[in-house]
Design an enzyme around this catalytic site. Structure first.
Site, PDB file in Angstrom:
ATOM      1  N   LYS A  93       0.846  -1.204   0.000  1.00 33.04           N
ATOM      2  CA  LYS A  93       0.000   0.000   0.000  1.00 33.04           C
ATOM      3  C   LYS A  93       0.883   1.258   0.000  1.00 33.04           C
ATOM      4  O   LYS A  93       2.104   1.176   0.232  1.00 33.04           O
ATOM      5  CB  LYS A  93      -0.922  -0.043   1.225  1.00 33.04           C
ATOM      6  CG  LYS A  93      -1.869  -1.246   1.217  1.00 33.04           C
ATOM      7  CD  LYS A  93      -2.796  -1.233   2.438  1.00 33.04           C
ATOM      8  CE  LYS A  93      -3.705  -2.452   2.453  1.00 33.04           C
ATOM      9  NZ  LYS A  93      -4.674  -2.414   3.586  1.00 33.04           N
ATOM     10  N   TYR A 109     -12.052  -2.726  -3.307  1.00 35.30           N
ATOM     11  CA  TYR A 109     -12.559  -2.812  -1.937  1.00 35.30           C
ATOM     12  C   TYR A 109     -14.094  -2.808  -1.881  1.00 35.30           C
ATOM     13  O   TYR A 109     -14.669  -2.442  -0.854  1.00 35.30           O
ATOM     14  CB  TYR A 109     -11.998  -1.666  -1.092  1.00 35.30           C
ATOM     15  CG  TYR A 109     -10.578  -1.924  -0.601  1.00 35.30           C
ATOM     16  CD1 TYR A 109     -10.260  -3.064   0.129  1.00 35.30           C
ATOM     17  CD2 TYR A 109      -9.563  -1.003  -0.844  1.00 35.30           C
ATOM     18  CE1 TYR A 109      -8.968  -3.295   0.593  1.00 35.30           C
ATOM     19  CE2 TYR A 109      -8.256  -1.226  -0.391  1.00 35.30           C
ATOM     20  CZ  TYR A 109      -7.980  -2.377   0.331  1.00 35.30           C
ATOM     21  OH  TYR A 109      -6.705  -2.607   0.797  1.00 35.30           O
ATOM     22  N   ASN A 141      -1.807  -0.237   7.407  1.00 36.85           N
ATOM     23  CA  ASN A 141      -1.284  -1.600   7.650  1.00 36.85           C
ATOM     24  C   ASN A 141      -0.465  -2.160   6.486  1.00 36.85           C
ATOM     25  O   ASN A 141      -0.258  -3.359   6.382  1.00 36.85           O
ATOM     26  CB  ASN A 141      -2.411  -2.552   8.091  1.00 36.85           C
ATOM     27  CG  ASN A 141      -3.493  -2.724   7.053  1.00 36.85           C
ATOM     28  OD1 ASN A 141      -3.400  -2.172   5.953  1.00 36.85           O
ATOM     29  ND2 ASN A 141      -4.515  -3.475   7.396  1.00 36.85           N
ATOM     30  N   GLU A 181      -9.402 -10.219  -7.727  1.00 44.30           N
ATOM     31  CA  GLU A 181      -8.427  -9.127  -7.564  1.00 44.30           C
ATOM     32  C   GLU A 181      -7.325  -9.213  -8.615  1.00 44.30           C
ATOM     33  O   GLU A 181      -6.918  -8.189  -9.161  1.00 44.30           O
ATOM     34  CB  GLU A 181      -7.857  -9.167  -6.137  1.00 44.30           C
ATOM     35  CG  GLU A 181      -8.918  -8.802  -5.105  1.00 44.30           C
ATOM     36  CD  GLU A 181      -8.516  -9.100  -3.668  1.00 44.30           C
ATOM     37  OE1 GLU A 181      -7.388  -9.583  -3.434  1.00 44.30           O
ATOM     38  OE2 GLU A 181      -9.343  -8.853  -2.763  1.00 44.30           O
ATOM     39  N   HIS A 187      -1.629  -5.607   1.447  1.00 39.87           N
ATOM     40  CA  HIS A 187      -2.910  -6.288   1.213  1.00 39.87           C
ATOM     41  C   HIS A 187      -2.642  -7.699   0.721  1.00 39.87           C
ATOM     42  O   HIS A 187      -1.703  -7.925  -0.043  1.00 39.87           O
ATOM     43  CB  HIS A 187      -3.717  -5.544   0.137  1.00 39.87           C
ATOM     44  CG  HIS A 187      -4.887  -6.359  -0.376  1.00 39.87           C
ATOM     45  ND1 HIS A 187      -6.111  -6.363   0.253  1.00 39.87           N
ATOM     46  CD2 HIS A 187      -4.984  -7.232  -1.421  1.00 39.87           C
ATOM     47  CE1 HIS A 187      -6.925  -7.202  -0.400  1.00 39.87           C
ATOM     48  NE2 HIS A 187      -6.262  -7.729  -1.420  1.00 39.87           N
TER      49      HIS A 187
HETATM   50  P1  IDP Z   1      -7.533  -7.340   5.311  1.00 34.44           P
HETATM   51  O1  IDP Z   1      -6.752  -6.266   4.579  1.00 34.44           O
HETATM   52  O2  IDP Z   1      -6.719  -7.935   6.428  1.00 34.44           O
HETATM   53  O3  IDP Z   1      -8.119  -8.370   4.393  1.00 34.44           O
HETATM   54  P2  IDP Z   1     -10.214  -6.230   5.576  1.00 34.44           P
HETATM   55  O4  IDP Z   1     -11.162  -6.490   6.701  1.00 34.44           O
HETATM   56  O5  IDP Z   1     -10.535  -6.856   4.248  1.00 34.44           O
HETATM   57  O6  IDP Z   1      -8.744  -6.619   6.044  1.00 34.44           O
HETATM   58  O7  IDP Z   1     -10.136  -4.660   5.400  1.00 34.44           O
HETATM   59  C1  IDP Z   1      -9.527  -4.110   4.255  1.00 34.44           C
HETATM   60  C2  IDP Z   1      -8.651  -2.938   4.672  1.00 34.44           C
HETATM   61  O8  IDP Z   1      -9.514  -1.911   5.144  1.00 34.44           O
HETATM   62  C3  IDP Z   1      -7.710  -3.217   5.838  1.00 34.44           C
HETATM   63  O9  IDP Z   1      -6.507  -3.827   5.424  1.00 34.44           O
HETATM   64  C4  IDP Z   1      -7.479  -1.812   6.367  1.00 34.44           C
HETATM   65  O10 IDP Z   1      -6.537  -1.111   5.536  1.00 34.44           O
HETATM   66  C5  IDP Z   1      -8.847  -1.186   6.170  1.00 34.44           C
HETATM   67  N1  IDP Z   1      -9.673  -1.265   7.372  1.00 34.44           N
HETATM   68  C6  IDP Z   1     -10.399  -2.321   7.797  1.00 34.44           C
HETATM   69  N2  IDP Z   1     -11.041  -2.035   8.945  1.00 34.44           N
HETATM   70  C7  IDP Z   1     -10.718  -0.755   9.224  1.00 34.44           C
HETATM   71  C8  IDP Z   1     -11.062   0.134  10.297  1.00 34.44           C
HETATM   72  O11 IDP Z   1     -11.822  -0.197  11.209  1.00 34.44           O
HETATM   73  N3  IDP Z   1     -10.514   1.396  10.248  1.00 34.44           N
HETATM   74  C9  IDP Z   1      -9.680   1.808   9.243  1.00 34.44           C
HETATM   75  N4  IDP Z   1      -9.329   0.989   8.228  1.00 34.44           N
HETATM   76  C10 IDP Z   1      -9.834  -0.263   8.230  1.00 34.44           C
HETATM   77 MG    MG Z   2      -9.624  -8.224   2.998  1.00 28.41          MG
END
Ligand code: IDP
Ligand code: MG
Length: 153
Positions: free
Chosen positions: A11, A51, A114, A128, A117
């Site tokens: 990212k 997303y 984070n 994807e 992805h």
């Molecule tokens: P993942 O990336 O581990 O698969 P997902 O639940 O699919 O996690 O969420 C996609 C992305 O959305 C996360 O990697 C993070 O960047 C963002 N995200 C998810 N939940 C939150 C939140 O509560 N606050 C801010 N960003 C979030």
């Molecule tokens: Mg995800």
């Protein structure tokens, strides 16, 4: 265990922080094989498509702004069980609870930054990969001399 392909992206925070090499090394070291890679800036439309499952959630707009704020490194990694291997290497979604030794556990502190992805299952991996790569952009059928040392076959 079947040979799978998974979509992984570094990212914009990972790119800005100079972590491209360190992150790619984690997947190489694990034994996964790189079959596609490009540096690109995501359009808002493509980010919203990628997303799509999170549309309507409170963090969606912030997530789209974040993922389009700078270049990302889009990649496809291949190997036996590649989807869950990559997810395990990446670590839990919230770096506050990602285990040390995982990418997020070693390089990130909060969920909105984070740094990487990874697809969460076979359907999302296929979806994807097709959003980010055409077939001709994926390096077909290259085999590594080390493959027999990574996997029993
Ligand atoms: P993942 O990336 O581990 O698969 P997902 O639940 O699919 O996690 O969420 C996609 C992305 O959305 C996360 O990697 C993070 O960047 C963002 N995200 C998810 N939940 C939150 C939140 O509560 N606050 C801010 N960003 C979030
Ligand atoms: Mg995800």
């Amino acid at each position: 265990m079947s040979v799978e392909r998974t979509f992984v992206a570094i990212k914009p925070d990972g790119v800005e922080r100079g972590l491209i090499g360190a992150i790619i090394s984690r997947f190489e070291n694990r034994g996964l094989k790189l079959v596609g890679m490009k540096l690109m800036k995501l359009s808002k439309e493509k980010a919203e498509e990628h997303y799509g499952e999170h549309k309507g959630k409170p963090f969606f707009d912030g997530l789209v702004s974040f993922i389009t704020a700078g270049p990302i490194v889009a990649m496809v990694w291949e190997g036996k069980n590649a989807i869950s291997l990559a997810r395990n290497t990446i670590g839990a979604t919230n770096p506050a609870s990602s285990a040390p030794g995982t990418i997020r556990g070693d390089f990130a502190v909060e969920i909105g930054r984070n740094i990487v992805h990874g697809s969460d299952g076979p359907e999302s991996a296929a979806r994807e990969i097709s959003i980010f790569f055409s077939d001709s952009e994926l390096c077909p059928g290259w085999s590594r001399s080390i493959d027999k040392w990574v996997s029993e076959g």
